[in-house]
Design an enzyme around this catalytic site. Sequence first.
Site, PDB file in Angstrom:
ATOM      1  N   HIS A  83      -6.500 -18.931   8.461  1.00  0.00           N
ATOM      2  CA  HIS A  83      -6.051 -18.540   7.119  1.00  0.00           C
ATOM      3  C   HIS A  83      -5.076 -19.563   6.517  1.00  0.00           C
ATOM      4  O   HIS A  83      -5.344 -20.124   5.449  1.00  0.00           O
ATOM      5  CB  HIS A  83      -5.456 -17.127   7.152  1.00  0.00           C
ATOM      6  CG  HIS A  83      -4.621 -16.775   5.959  1.00  0.00           C
ATOM      7  ND1 HIS A  83      -5.152 -16.681   4.690  1.00  0.00           N
ATOM      8  CD2 HIS A  83      -3.297 -16.524   5.836  1.00  0.00           C
ATOM      9  CE1 HIS A  83      -4.181 -16.380   3.839  1.00  0.00           C
ATOM     10  NE2 HIS A  83      -3.046 -16.278   4.510  1.00  0.00           N
ATOM     11  N   HIS A  92       3.179 -20.764   5.919  1.00  0.00           N
ATOM     12  CA  HIS A  92       3.661 -19.741   4.986  1.00  0.00           C
ATOM     13  C   HIS A  92       3.780 -18.341   5.592  1.00  0.00           C
ATOM     14  O   HIS A  92       4.564 -17.534   5.113  1.00  0.00           O
ATOM     15  CB  HIS A  92       2.802 -19.709   3.713  1.00  0.00           C
ATOM     16  CG  HIS A  92       1.517 -18.958   3.839  1.00  0.00           C
ATOM     17  ND1 HIS A  92       0.346 -19.529   4.253  1.00  0.00           N
ATOM     18  CD2 HIS A  92       1.223 -17.655   3.595  1.00  0.00           C
ATOM     19  CE1 HIS A  92      -0.618 -18.621   4.261  1.00  0.00           C
ATOM     20  NE2 HIS A  92      -0.119 -17.473   3.873  1.00  0.00           N
ATOM     21  N   GLU A 105       7.202 -14.419   8.459  1.00  0.00           N
ATOM     22  CA  GLU A 105       6.887 -13.001   8.293  1.00  0.00           C
ATOM     23  C   GLU A 105       6.215 -12.418   9.533  1.00  0.00           C
ATOM     24  O   GLU A 105       6.515 -11.301   9.933  1.00  0.00           O
ATOM     25  CB  GLU A 105       5.934 -12.830   7.106  1.00  0.00           C
ATOM     26  CG  GLU A 105       6.605 -12.867   5.768  1.00  0.00           C
ATOM     27  CD  GLU A 105       7.372 -11.589   5.494  1.00  0.00           C
ATOM     28  OE1 GLU A 105       6.742 -10.631   5.025  1.00  0.00           O
ATOM     29  OE2 GLU A 105       8.578 -11.551   5.771  1.00  0.00           O
ATOM     30  N   ASP A 106       5.280 -13.164  10.101  1.00  0.00           N
ATOM     31  CA  ASP A 106       4.366 -12.575  11.078  1.00  0.00           C
ATOM     32  C   ASP A 106       4.522 -13.043  12.519  1.00  0.00           C
ATOM     33  O   ASP A 106       3.780 -12.590  13.387  1.00  0.00           O
ATOM     34  CB  ASP A 106       2.910 -12.834  10.652  1.00  0.00           C
ATOM     35  CG  ASP A 106       2.590 -12.182   9.312  1.00  0.00           C
ATOM     36  OD1 ASP A 106       3.354 -11.286   8.914  1.00  0.00           O
ATOM     37  OD2 ASP A 106       1.592 -12.569   8.697  1.00  0.00           O
ATOM     38  N   ASP A 133      -2.790 -18.641  -1.291  1.00  0.00           N
ATOM     39  CA  ASP A 133      -2.790 -17.585  -0.279  1.00  0.00           C
ATOM     40  C   ASP A 133      -3.596 -16.392  -0.794  1.00  0.00           C
ATOM     41  O   ASP A 133      -4.485 -15.870  -0.127  1.00  0.00           O
ATOM     42  CB  ASP A 133      -1.332 -17.184  -0.004  1.00  0.00           C
ATOM     43  CG  ASP A 133      -1.202 -16.019   0.952  1.00  0.00           C
ATOM     44  OD1 ASP A 133      -1.950 -15.978   1.946  1.00  0.00           O
ATOM     45  OD2 ASP A 133      -0.348 -15.143   0.711  1.00  0.00           O
ATOM     46  N   ASP A 143     -27.580 -16.094 -22.260  1.00  0.00           N
ATOM     47  CA  ASP A 143     -28.526 -17.136 -22.636  1.00  0.00           C
ATOM     48  C   ASP A 143     -27.871 -18.238 -23.458  1.00  0.00           C
ATOM     49  O   ASP A 143     -28.282 -18.539 -24.572  1.00  0.00           O
ATOM     50  CB  ASP A 143     -29.710 -16.533 -23.399  1.00  0.00           C
ATOM     51  CG  ASP A 143     -30.619 -15.794 -22.431  1.00  0.00           C
ATOM     52  OD1 ASP A 143     -30.555 -16.117 -21.224  1.00  0.00           O
ATOM     53  OD2 ASP A 143     -31.356 -14.899 -22.863  1.00  0.00           O
TER      54      ASP A 143
HETATM   55 MN    MN Z   1      -0.999 -15.482   3.911  1.00  0.00          MN
END
Ligand code: MN
Length: 718
Positions: free
Chosen positions: A65, A89, A93-94, A156, A276
């Site tokens: 990701h 990024h 956070e993770d 993101d 069209d």
């Molecule tokens: Mn992300």
Amino acid sequence: MDYAATLLAKLPGASKRDHGLRHLIETLESYLPAAQVEAVMQAYEFGAAAHDGQKRQSGEAYISHPVAVAQELADMHLDAQAISAAILHDVVEDTAASLTDIEDKFGSDIAILVDGVSKLDQIQFRSRAEAQAESFRKMMLAMIEDIRVILVKLADRLHNMQTLAAMPAKKKARIARETLDIYAPIANRLGINRFKVMLEDLGFRYLYPMRYRVLDKALRRSKGSQRQMVKKISEELDQALAGEGIAADVIGREKHLYSIYKKMLEKKRLLSDVVDVYGFRIIVDDVNDCYKVLGLVHGLYKPMPGRFKDYVAIPRINGYQSLHTTLFGPKGQPLEVQIRTREMDRVAESGVASHWQYKAEEKSDATPQRRARDWLSNLAELQRSGTSEEFLESVKVDLFPDKIYVFTPKGDILPMPKGSTTVDFAYAVHTDIGNRCVAAKIDRGLVPLRTLLQNGQTVEIITTRGSRPNPHWLTFVRTAKARNAIRTHMKSMRSSESVDLGKRLLDRSLKDLASSLRKVGKVRMKAALDELGLNNIEELFEQIGLGERLAPLTARFLLGSDEEGASESGKASLVIAGTEGMVVSYARCCHPIPGDDVMGYLSSGRGIVIHRNKCGNLSNFRKQPEKWLSVSWEDEIDREFSSQIQVDTQNKPGVLAEVAAMIADSGSNIEQVSVLGRHEDCSVLSFLLQVKDRQHLAKIMRNVRNMPNVIRVSRDCA
Ligand code: MN
């Protein structure tokens, strides 16, 4: 390059399962110097290690990701810092890695970018009213200090939309809605067309799956039947351009599904009318060629009247430049043609991001703010032709805001001036809320009322019935609304309190002269009020209470006995109960408390100020005896007063905390502590305390004096 090759070799399954790294390296190598590519790769190694073992909803390794996000920005040729931040990024956070880790390893610029993205992730869009979405967009832009933060965030979001299929249905709709309401408009505002188009189409696809399918199918069908015609027109255009010796790229333009959908909706057009239409883009080398090509195509096919637009001479407000014209094609079908230079094409696709594209010759000493300003001044330059500057102004305000945006507990967004406090917020919600506020919560935690608000916070005000504004708030409120409301309230409060006090003072003075209000009588009072130019007796009381008129003189005036001297004033003293409100205040020079011998000073406009007899300011007494009156304390007083003590201690660690704890144990609140002096072996501390009376203070001082490290305790008196 070697470093990248080593890195790739380390990956499992080499080329197949490289998480997009190979493609990213190739892209980076096409425009960045080797040292910078290597720097980005170090960010990759760090990110891959941090995310190791984590999986995306789709089952892919998580690192795929951030790499995809970085790829998106690399396609726009952004600088190495932005690419590194894209890779990192989600790390803070993770994963277990901290912002400090990133700063230590990659420097503060990249850390600031990563932190900015994390902060944007923390604010939640809760309601979807139009105005609310607008405020939310502004809030997001106001939160960022570096535009690259929003570029990473948009990339993101784009990748999350591209992989949205793996999400549960309910989440899909919410994220799609948010993309259409918030992210696509931000991309548009910043002129980043490539993000805007992709975000809109993906948002449309997941929010209205049925409509999307129908439209997509119809479009594919028409594309099939148009193929021959597109080929024919392309060839005719190529030939004509070659004939004139103009180097140009002719591109058959893909339709943007969401724009078709909106056109149908807004203009109530049939699908066939919108679909069209043939679209072409012709990219040339310079501006002159744009107009040459325009003449050429107008010679080749008949132009549709009223459809020509010169956005080259008069650019759109987000910087977009191009010539637009619509022609009648070989069979009379509409042919939409855009003509522009390569540079214009680049700006049209990347907008503000074009200012962060890596340019080898450029020294990158420009701050993020400088670059954003450059972009804006570029826009301003283009706008000189005189089109509306409204957009420009609004972008400017968004990027360099003087406002912050905070949430109410219901999720509404309130714009506030920078520097606003919770009290300003309370008054912004409603004057009554402000007047009755006693406490505030930010993001569910209690904070002092004077706390400054930050972007994206949720603010809750706690009120109680019967509480009223504190004059002290005037020292920190920022908004005119709060200041005016507090002043108005104080004025009305002061007026009723001063009427009460004035009446007591006049009663007392009349008593000194063996009279009373009743004895003065209505007729005399009316005549006296007329003579003084007052409307009623309340005004007279108020003036006395505020110290604007002296009670003993007024008493003699009412009784018509002017001849007696002022020396007689102050026989009976005024009794202070501590509940007089704002018209009786306690001097900050000597901090009088019940039990002290005190005097009152009539201060014009402020009522009575109580001083201790010991106070140095009492020397004024001799100069203006008529302004001083004798006062005494009520026997039972149920409130606390400020008092100040000075404590000399040994210079030992923790002694301040010990003294503070002892004071608290003695049933007193500490308002303020200051260190007056520090010598080699002794410190002088000053405490401002809340006490009931002299006895209470004496007990506290005794307790402190008995502490082992305390040398001396004294009560301050200036
Ligand atoms: Mn992300």
